[in-house]
Design a protein around this motif. Structure first.
Motif, PDB file in Angstrom:
ATOM      1  N   ALA A 117       0.838  -1.211   0.000  1.00  0.00           N
ATOM      2  CA  ALA A 117       0.000   0.000   0.000  1.00  0.00           C
ATOM      3  C   ALA A 117       0.867   1.253   0.000  1.00  0.00           C
ATOM      4  N   ALA A 118       1.925   1.246   0.824  1.00  0.00           N
ATOM      5  CA  ALA A 118       2.819   2.401   0.863  1.00  0.00           C
ATOM      6  C   ALA A 118       3.530   2.590  -0.468  1.00  0.00           C
ATOM      7  N   VAL A 119       4.012   1.500  -1.056  1.00  0.00           N
ATOM      8  CA  VAL A 119       4.705   1.581  -2.345  1.00  0.00           C
ATOM      9  C   VAL A 119       3.761   2.130  -3.429  1.00  0.00           C
ATOM     10  N   HIS A 120       2.492   1.781  -3.329  1.00  0.00           N
ATOM     11  CA  HIS A 120       1.518   2.250  -4.324  1.00  0.00           C
ATOM     12  C   HIS A 120       1.204   3.726  -4.145  1.00  0.00           C
ATOM     13  N   TYR A 121       0.991   4.171  -2.910  1.00  0.00           N
ATOM     14  CA  TYR A 121       0.489   5.531  -2.683  1.00  0.00           C
ATOM     15  C   TYR A 121       1.573   6.578  -2.454  1.00  0.00           C
ATOM     16  N   LEU A 122       2.724   6.192  -1.932  1.00  0.00           N
ATOM     17  CA  LEU A 122       3.737   7.200  -1.622  1.00  0.00           C
ATOM     18  C   LEU A 122       4.224   7.985  -2.839  1.00  0.00           C
ATOM     19  N   PRO A 123       4.396   7.376  -4.003  1.00  0.00           N
ATOM     20  CA  PRO A 123       4.815   8.196  -5.144  1.00  0.00           C
ATOM     21  C   PRO A 123       3.853   9.353  -5.438  1.00  0.00           C
ATOM     22  N   GLN A 124       2.570   9.134  -5.168  1.00  0.00           N
ATOM     23  CA  GLN A 124       1.585  10.183  -5.416  1.00  0.00           C
ATOM     24  C   GLN A 124       1.555  11.213  -4.293  1.00  0.00           C
ATOM     25  N   LEU A 125       2.019  10.819  -3.116  1.00  0.00           N
ATOM     26  CA  LEU A 125       2.054  11.729  -1.975  1.00  0.00           C
ATOM     27  C   LEU A 125       3.382  12.467  -1.847  1.00  0.00           C
ATOM     28  N   MET A 126       4.422  11.951  -2.481  1.00  0.00           N
ATOM     29  CA  MET A 126       5.764  12.477  -2.272  1.00  0.00           C
ATOM     30  C   MET A 126       5.913  13.962  -2.587  1.00  0.00           C
ATOM     31  N   PRO A 127       5.246  14.512  -3.634  1.00  0.00           N
ATOM     32  CA  PRO A 127       5.380  15.957  -3.866  1.00  0.00           C
ATOM     33  C   PRO A 127       4.874  16.804  -2.700  1.00  0.00           C
ATOM     34  N   GLY A 128       4.032  16.224  -1.840  1.00  0.00           N
ATOM     35  CA  GLY A 128       3.539  16.932  -0.652  1.00  0.00           C
ATOM     36  C   GLY A 128       4.273  16.539   0.603  1.00  0.00           C
ATOM     37  N   MET A 129       5.555  16.204   0.466  1.00  0.00           N
ATOM     38  CA  MET A 129       6.346  15.703   1.592  1.00  0.00           C
ATOM     39  C   MET A 129       6.442  16.696   2.754  1.00  0.00           C
ATOM     40  N   ALA A 130       6.270  17.977   2.479  1.00  0.00           N
ATOM     41  CA  ALA A 130       6.322  18.991   3.543  1.00  0.00           C
ATOM     42  C   ALA A 130       5.105  18.928   4.455  1.00  0.00           C
ATOM     43  N   ALA A 131       4.205  17.985   4.218  1.00  0.00           N
ATOM     44  CA  ALA A 131       2.992  17.828   5.030  1.00  0.00           C
ATOM     45  C   ALA A 131       3.301  17.904   6.520  1.00  0.00           C
ATOM     46  N   SER A 132       2.584  18.793   7.195  1.00  0.00           N
ATOM     47  CA  SER A 132       2.750  18.969   8.645  1.00  0.00           C
ATOM     48  C   SER A 132       4.227  19.164   8.993  1.00  0.00           C
ATOM     49  N   ALA A 133       4.906  19.972   8.170  1.00  0.00           N
ATOM     50  CA  ALA A 133       6.329  20.291   8.370  1.00  0.00           C
ATOM     51  C   ALA A 133       7.173  19.031   8.490  1.00  0.00           C
ATOM     52  N   LEU A 134       6.957  18.096   7.565  1.00  0.00           N
ATOM     53  CA  LEU A 134       7.715  16.846   7.432  1.00  0.00           C
ATOM     54  C   LEU A 134       7.323  15.778   8.441  1.00  0.00           C
ATOM     55  N   HIS A 135       6.315  16.003   9.257  1.00  0.00           N
ATOM     56  CA  HIS A 135       6.023  15.042  10.323  1.00  0.00           C
ATOM     57  C   HIS A 135       5.148  13.877   9.878  1.00  0.00           C
ATOM     58  N   ALA A 136       4.410  14.030   8.779  1.00  0.00           N
ATOM     59  CA  ALA A 136       3.737  12.848   8.218  1.00  0.00           C
ATOM     60  C   ALA A 136       4.788  11.892   7.663  1.00  0.00           C
ATOM     61  N   PHE A 137       5.801  12.440   7.039  1.00  0.00           N
ATOM     62  CA  PHE A 137       6.958  11.668   6.590  1.00  0.00           C
ATOM     63  C   PHE A 137       7.621  10.957   7.776  1.00  0.00           C
ATOM     64  N   MET A 138       7.773  11.661   8.880  1.00  0.00           N
ATOM     65  CA  MET A 138       8.329  11.047  10.100  1.00  0.00           C
ATOM     66  C   MET A 138       7.477   9.862  10.541  1.00  0.00           C
ATOM     67  N   ARG A 139       6.159  10.032  10.521  1.00  0.00           N
ATOM     68  CA  ARG A 139       5.292   8.956  10.995  1.00  0.00           C
ATOM     69  C   ARG A 139       5.379   7.745  10.071  1.00  0.00           C
ATOM     70  N   MET A 140       5.502   7.986   8.779  1.00  0.00           N
ATOM     71  CA  MET A 140       5.674   6.875   7.854  1.00  0.00           C
ATOM     72  C   MET A 140       7.009   6.174   8.095  1.00  0.00           C
ATOM     73  N   ALA A 141       8.041   6.937   8.397  1.00  0.00           N
ATOM     74  CA  ALA A 141       9.351   6.335   8.647  1.00  0.00           C
ATOM     75  C   ALA A 141       9.298   5.408   9.853  1.00  0.00           C
ATOM     76  N   TYR A 142       8.669   5.842  10.927  1.00  0.00           N
ATOM     77  CA  TYR A 142       8.568   5.009  12.125  1.00  0.00           C
ATOM     78  C   TYR A 142       7.630   3.827  11.887  1.00  0.00           C
ATOM     79  N   ALA A 143       6.578   4.027  11.108  1.00  0.00           N
ATOM     80  CA  ALA A 143       5.689   2.911  10.776  1.00  0.00           C
ATOM     81  C   ALA A 143       6.444   1.839  10.002  1.00  0.00           C
TER      82      ALA A 143
END
Length: 353
Positions: A117-143
């Protein structure tokens, strides 16, 4: 890094149990990914960092309560309307749809599996990586690090609800392979010294910078190759060591998060490109800093520094989420690079030097 140095981290005794950690993370998951007003909820990630640095079950439980009380965590918004595979992109960046996105991505993780699921959706979300000042990215990293289905679904929903694009690639030819030169680009246009925005939220500042036409080339400036991640890591560490700045701290932790999400981002270039774009957007916020000389960096490396046991022992007594996040990520990056400057950065943050 010597074998003894590696063992000093890897064999650090952890008195907390896996059951205690799972209980803490599950409890933290009931709260929204942000708390008023639009600040990132670090709790699900920080309890993992605490656990891995050696905190006991009692400390994890106490920290959950402390964090909840200090920050006024709020429940996840109730779902309002269905998000589906044919319309999920329509609501990107709408924070009020967090509950809807959580339901949708939980279903997608159940249908596909967490990593697919992450491999499928992350490419479409990646341009918005600044989401919540990078903290959604942080949560995905820990997940990804914890291999959690539940946290993967939450992280995808968080990223979608707070999606923040800073400018798409125009596929311009890169002008440098040096991350520091991308940061230096920000010193040129006078408009970057005139930012009108709410000063309390990093993502507001990043958004304001991204709206300036002069920022558009930044995403394409850096040529990305096999050595780029290591160069970004060195530049991030030097930037933080020189400034001890809150924004620069996220450059150090972010290079760790990039390594964590690697199993879910087969295209390594795009996350790195958007991450460094986000860090560049913060250069005016940091105050247009200069990077330290090689001699200065060596001087800090040669200082008498506490070992990682002492750093972690001190860190887990702290309630500040950024003290914990930086200490853990610095320890993990030290395992990879063996650079004592990571010890300096963590010890300085914790007032140990």
């Amino acid at each position: 890094m010597t074998a003894a140095s590696a063992r000093a981290i890897s064999s650090h005794r952890n008195p907390a149990t896996r059951h205690g950690l799972e209980r803490a993370v599950a409890w933290s998951r009931q709260w929204s990914a942000e708390f008023p007003f639009f600040l990132a909820n670090h709790l699900p990630m920080v309890v993992v960092a605490l656990h891995r640095m050696g905190a006991s079950d009692e400390r994890l439980e106490a920290y959950c309560q402390i964090y909840h009380e200090q920050h006024g965590l709020v429940p996840v918004p109730e779902p309002t309307a269905k998000v589906a595979r044919d319309n999920w992109r329509e609501f990107l960046g709408q924070r009020e749809r967090e509950g809807d996105y959580r339901v949708f991505f939980a279903g997608e993780v159940a249908r596909l599996g967490a990593t697919p699921a992450a491999v499928h959706y992350l490419p479409q979300l990646m341009p918005g990586m600044a989401a919540s000042a990078l903290h959604a990215f942080m949560r995905m990293a820990y997940a990804t690090m914890t291999d959690s289905d539940e946290e993967t679904g939450v992280a995808l929903g968080y990223w979608a609800a707070t999606y923040l694009p800073l400018g798409a690639s125009q596929r311009r030819a890169p002008t440098t392979d040096d991350p520091a030169k991308v940061l230096a680009f920000m010193y040129g246009p006078a408009t970057f010294r005139q930012v009108e925005t709410e000063q309390d939220l990093l993502w507001h500042f990043m958004r304001a910078i991204a709206l300036k036409a002069e920022f558009a080339p930044v995403v394409d400036l850096m040529a990305i190759g096999p050595e780029t991640h290591d160069r970004v890591a060195r530049c991030s560490l030097a930037l933080y060591a020189a400034t001890l700045d809150f924004c620069a701290l996220h450059a150090v932790t972010g290079t760790h998060w990039l390594r964590l999400i690697a199993p879910r981002t087969p295209d390594r270039a795009t996350p790195l490109r958007h991450f460094w774009q986000a860090i560049a957007s913060l250069v005016p916020k940091i105050g247009f800093p200069g990077l330290p000389s090689a001699d200065q960096l060596e001087e800090w490396r040669r200082m008498p520094l506490p070992d990682w046991r002492e750093i972690f022992r001190e860190a887990i007594t702290h309630d500040d989420e950024h003290d914990l996040s930086l200490s853990f990520s610095a320890g993990e990056e030290f395992k990879r690079y063996g650079d004592p400057l990571y010890q300096y950065a963590a010890a300085k943050r914790l007032n140990l030097v």
